[in-house]
Design an enzyme around this catalytic site. Structure first.
Site, PDB file in Angstrom:
ATOM      1  N   GLY B 105       0.625  -1.387   0.047  1.00 55.88           N
ATOM      2  CA  GLY B 105       0.202  -0.009  -0.068  1.00 55.88           C
ATOM      3  C   GLY B 105       0.759   1.200  -0.037  1.00 55.88           C
ATOM      4  N   TYR B 139      -3.163   7.249   6.234  1.00 54.36           N
ATOM      5  CA  TYR B 139      -2.915   8.322   5.482  1.00 54.36           C
ATOM      6  C   TYR B 139      -2.372   9.659   6.591  1.00 54.36           C
ATOM      7  CZ  TYR B 139      -5.240   6.440   1.804  1.00 54.36           C
ATOM      8  OH  TYR B 139      -5.524   5.240   0.786  1.00 54.36           O
TER       9      TYR B 139
END
Lengths: 169, 173
Positions: B105, B139
């Site tokens: 990711g 994030y």
């Protein structure tokens, strides 16, 4: 009042730049505006433009006290939803205060919707600040949905040092 | 685990379509997926593509239980900010559950940021569901700010009949 809506051309960038600053002042964040007329010319009117624009113009007899006939704009680009496919994102919608209440904002937004549908888009998206009640009311009256409030989507952003760091291999 | 991140090809669209559905199931909205791999082929690989995509691939010996070697993707496109200019928008980032925790990711996200940087983008934007704590934390750990929480930005959408109605009211040329 008579007005016309048309596609923006490179000569409009001076007025678009002026109105971007006016909109930023309205949104109380004018110190955030970094791009110039030249950036708009390069980024909007080159071979693979990053955006498209439409302009609302009034005839000479209705020009502003500073002599402007370009009194509103919408700036948009094509985006993509991995669920719904082609989409259009309206980045800015602005009409100078003295020309509001005449349907110009609505006409600009409708034109973006029309152009989007013509390009095969299924969604028109944009963002609004939660305190901007008059804009929220306007958009709601046109039938849109607040997907942040309804579905819980939050907008996140990486920029500056964080983005530089992320982009390192 | 070894993996490779590369630009998607038209032939990857079937895999991307499969993973889009897996992501929608995770986001509890599988009935919202309306597009097919043919739409992806048309819209991502035409003259003026609507999006670009990166895929993460593992070698044969690490293929998934169902035999897949394409195990993650990042789908993005270019936006514009009238304040700061060129932006990249990350529409989807997904890694199949059995391949998580291997940096895939992060690898996809970094590659999108790198691609954006080459195009002189100054921002990377995305959206995340408020209940999706693992993603929000992921994030935030990379330095992303939540603009909805901090500045009050809301996403507004027109679709279906409401979009048609709006378009029908456009002035004539």
């Amino acid at each position: 009042m008579d007005y016309s809506i048309r596609a923006a051309n490179v000569e409009d960038c001076k007025d678009i730049s002026r109105m971007i600053m006016e909109l930023a002042e309205y949104e109380k964040i004018s110190e955030h505006v970094k791009i110039t007329q030249r950036d708009l010319e390069q980024d909007g009117f080159s071979k693979n433009p990053f955006f498209h624009g439409i302009i609302a113009e009034v005839p000479e007899q209705h020009k502003t006290k500073d002599g402007h006939t370009k009194i509103g704009y919408a700036l948009y680009f094509f985006s993509y939803s991995s669920w719904s496919g082609r989409a259009v994102f309206m980045e800015d919608l602005y009409v100078m205060p003295e020309f509001r209440g005449k349907g110009i904002g609505k006409a600009l937004m409708s034109k973006v919707a029309q152009l989007g549908l013509a390009a095969g888009c299924h969604l028109l998206d944009f963002t609004v600040l939660d305190w901007n009640k008059s804009s929220l009311d306007f958009y709601h009256s046109q039938g849109c949905v607040d997907i942040t409030a309804n579905m819980g989507y939050h907008i996140m952003r990486c920029e500056g040092e964080a983005l530089q760091h992320l982009a390192q291999p | 685990m070894k993996f490779k991140i590369r630009p998607a090809t038209k032939e990857d669209c079937k895999e991307i379509s499969r993973m889009i559905m897996e992501l929608a199931v995770y986001e509890k909205m599988p009935d919202q997926v309306k597009i097919t791999h043919e739409d992806l082929e048309r819209d991502g690989f035409c003259q003026n593509p609507f999006f670009e995509c990166l895929v993460a691939e593992v070698p044969e010996e690490h293929k998934s239980t169902e035999g897949f070697t394409v195990v993650g993707y990042g789908l993005y496109f270019y936006n514009y900010s009238t304040w700061e200019g060129r932006t990249v928008y990350l529409e989807d980032l997904y890694v199949m559950p059995e391949f998580r925790g291997n940096g895939i990711g992060k690898g996809l996200l970094s590659k999108v940021a790198q691609v954006g940087k080459k195009k002189r983008c100054v921002r990377l934007n995305l959206s995340v569901l408020d209940w999706n704590t693992p993603s929000r934390d992921f994030y935030a750990a990379k330095g992303a700010r939540d603009l909805t929480d901090s500045e009050g930005w809301h996403f507004i959408r027109f679709d279906g009949q409401n979009l048609d109605n709006l378009a029908n009211e456009a002035p004539e040329d």
